[in-house]
Design an enzyme around this catalytic site. Structure first.
Site, PDB file in Angstrom:
ATOM      1  N   ASP A 208       1.093  -1.513  22.275  1.00 20.86           N
ATOM      2  CA  ASP A 208       0.238  -2.090  21.601  1.00 20.86           C
ATOM      3  C   ASP A 208       0.051  -1.318  20.139  1.00 20.86           C
ATOM      4  OD1 ASP A 208      -2.047  -4.061  21.846  1.00 20.86           O
ATOM      5  OD2 ASP A 208      -3.319  -2.544  21.032  1.00 20.86           O
ATOM      6  N   GLU A 272       4.649  -3.769  19.633  1.00 22.03           N
ATOM      7  CA  GLU A 272       3.982  -4.775  18.900  1.00 22.03           C
ATOM      8  C   GLU A 272       3.862  -4.316  17.505  1.00 22.03           C
ATOM      9  OE1 GLU A 272      -0.196  -7.461  18.644  1.00 22.03           O
ATOM     10  OE2 GLU A 272      -0.235  -5.099  19.160  1.00 22.03           O
TER      11      GLU A 272
HETATM   12  C1  GLC Z   1      -3.086  -6.010  20.044  1.00 26.37           C
HETATM   13  C2  GLC Z   1      -3.161  -6.835  21.165  1.00 26.37           C
HETATM   14  C3  GLC Z   1      -4.696  -7.488  21.239  1.00 26.37           C
HETATM   15  C4  GLC Z   1      -5.631  -6.503  21.022  1.00 26.37           C
HETATM   16  C5  GLC Z   1      -5.360  -5.422  19.913  1.00 26.37           C
HETATM   17  C6  GLC Z   1      -6.201  -4.569  19.968  1.00 26.37           C
HETATM   18  O1  GLC Z   1      -2.750  -6.755  18.932  1.00 26.37           O
HETATM   19  O2  GLC Z   1      -2.201  -7.719  21.682  1.00 26.37           O
HETATM   20  O3  GLC Z   1      -4.812  -8.547  22.166  1.00 26.37           O
HETATM   21  O4  GLC Z   1      -6.641  -7.226  20.767  1.00 26.37           O
HETATM   22  O5  GLC Z   1      -4.080  -5.152  20.142  1.00 26.37           O
HETATM   23  O6  GLC Z   1      -5.736  -3.734  20.954  1.00 26.37           O
END
Ligand code: GLC
Length: 539
Positions: A208, A272
């Protein structure tokens, strides 16, 4: 452009030829009728996942959490939230998936914990405690807040703790305090979490907000709105945040994470990262010692869904890839509007065909294989904390549509699903599509199966073919002298194209409407709007 892989199909690591399928566990299948999806539900649907022809599942967080951000606020990295089940359920899921040859990826949330995590409870308890420095605490500034940083969920990124008189940083919800990744103990603790799951046989992680882990140590103000050097799609979250994005030193952490994964066989790290492509590809690391796949959100953030824009995107991305780096593509996830609604029902199959035939690992989002729409959930009833920014993500997270009965087969008729089932479930559902050989589901399976049969579509090279028509995208995938041609019409009109520069004709392997088949001539070839063809070129 022609890009070729450097290995043969037999020796490619599994994650290069795999299709990854993202499951949002709250919404996939409810095994205990409490209205929230769980691990038991997924175990019960493993056969469906297997028949999809996907090779790995990524589960959004299943760890113990107060659910302020639906699991992305973790209170115990090594425990399963009772809403989802327990460790025994997880082990059953892992073993069941592995028995079917499906790998399992967990969601690692290293940037922040829940404010209910024991680390934060201790950190908050006193300024002098040993865990104080595990989070980011600052004294008030002259005007109150330590600086002007904003939360991605709206409002200041700082929350005052009255007891100790300092503010803590939270880039997301105030119940998601940011960990201090400059503290070596924090790093060590998170790597222990990784090992805990890798030791149990998990095949890797989706990580994440990887690009946000380090913060500017001077805590200088971010530029105000309108002062950003970035524009348009590069400004993914609408605001430029140099204080926390892609800070110097982040690559060292990425390499450390990779070393943890490399302590095990065949594991994968997918990060991500929302950054412009030149900065994104740095996350492959020096000599590919970073993460295996920095998520490429190019198709999600593309401002215009057109053949020209897609070709430019693919060429720019392929050109930016470091030597030997493996590409990847995504159409959607639990944070983004669903593809079917974004590009329109008529063009959504062409989008799937693109995703599953471009060079690189595709990640598919649950429900997109059915053409589930982005659900229209009124802001007044939104549950997503991001609603504060006016952009709730609930519409992408509605229950999986299994059949036309009450609860859509996601949960029983007597329980209320945590988010309303989208009204389209009456017609768009697994049961209906199972029996229809031309359904979106049948189409999706056809493509995943083709990928398994034909190495051209996985490890093969990619090169664009000039269609001489602005709406038609066309590319060749080639492997050991055999070629597959993909032709996609993204326009509103029927297009007639001449692709005889490739060959005189070929055999249709898959058509978006699942009706067109047989031999096709490449001279004067007509393609309907939204139509796509995968053609075996027979020379
Ligand atoms: C990422 C996740 C999202 C979440 C954020 C904070 O972007 O995909 O769903 O709200 O991180 O953890």
């Amino acid at each position: 452009m022609r890009v070729t892989a450097e290995h043969d199909s037999g020796s490619a690591p599994w994650w290069q030829t795999a299709v990854v399928y993202q499951i949002y566990p709250r919404s996939f299948a409810d095994g205990n009728d409490d209205g929230v999806g769980d691990l038991r539900g997924i175990v019960d649907r493993l056969e469906y996942v297997e028949r999809l022809g996907v090779d790995a599942i990524w589960l959004s967080p299943i760890f113990r959490s107060p659910m302020a951000d639906f699991g992305y606020d973790v209170a115990d990295y090594e425990g399963i939230d009772p809403l989802f089940g327990d460790l025994t359920d997880f082990e059953e899921l892992l073993a069941g998936a592995h028995a079917k040859g499906i790998r399992v990826l967990l969601d690692l949330v290293p940037n922040h914990t829940s404010d209910e995590h024991p680390w934060f409870v201790e950190s908050k308890s006193s300024r002098e405690g040993p865990k104080r420095d595990w989070y980011i605490w600052r004294d008030p500034g002259p005007d109150g807040l330590p600086n002007n940083w904003e939360s991605f969920f709206g409002g200041p990124a700082w929350e005052l703790d009255e007891t100790t008189g300092q503010y803590y940083l939270h880039l997301f919800h105030r119940k998601q305090p940011d960990l201090n990744w400059r503290n070596p103990q924090v790093r060590a603790a998170m790597y222990e979490v990784m090992r805990y799951w890798l030791d149990r046989g998990v095949d890797g992680f989706r990580i994440d907000v990887l690009w946000l882990l380090l913060k500017d140590e001077t805590f200088a103000d971010d530029p105000g709105p309108g002062q950003s050097p970035l524009t348009g799609p590069e400004l993914v979250y609408g605001r430029f945040r140099p204080g926390c994005e892609d800070r110097p030193g982040i690559q060292e952490i990425v390499a450390e994470m990779r070393r943890v994964a490399d302590g095990y066989d065949e594991r994968v790290l997918i990060g991500e990262i929302y950054l412009p492509v030149d900065r994104l590809v740095r996350y492959y690391g020096k000599e590919l010692t970073g993460i295996h796949l920095p998520f490429n959100f190019g198709l999600v953030t593309l401002p215009t869904w057109s053949a020209t824009a897609i070709r430019d995107l693919v060429e720019a991305y392929e050109a930016a890839l470091p030597a030997g780096a493996w590409p990847n593509w995504v159409l959607g996830n639990h944070d983004q509007p669903r593809i079917t609604t974004r590009v329109g029902q008529e063009r959504s199959r062409a989008a799937q065909m693109l995703l599953l035939t471009l060079r690189g690992t595709p990640t598919c989002y649950y429900g997109d294989e059915l053409g589930m729409p982005h659900s229209d959930i009124p802001d007044e009833v939104a549950l997503d904390p991001q609603i504060e920014t006016g952009r709730s993500r609930d519409g992408a997270r509605t229950p999986m549509q299994w059949y036309a009965g009450a609860g859509a087969g996601f949960t029983s008729a007597s329980s209320t699903p945590w988010l309303p089932v989208d009204p389209s479930y009456a017609t768009i559902n697994v049961a209906a599509q199972e029996t229809d050989p031309r359904s979106s589901l049948a189409f999706f399976r056809r493509l995943t199966h083709l990928r398994r049969e034909r190495a051209e579509l996985t490890v093969g090279s990619i090169s664009f073919v000039d269609s001489h028509h602005e709406d038609v995208l066309s590319y060749l995938r080639e492997w050991e002298g055999s070629r597959i041609l993909v032709v996609l019409n993204f326009g509103e009109q029927t297009a007639t194209v001449d692709l005889t520069e490739v060959s005189t004709g070929g055999l249709i392997l898959c058509a978006t409407d699942m009706t067109r088949e047989g031999l096709v001539e490449l001279a004067g070839m007509a393609i309907q709007p939204g139509q796509g063809l995968v053609i075996d070129i027979r020379d």
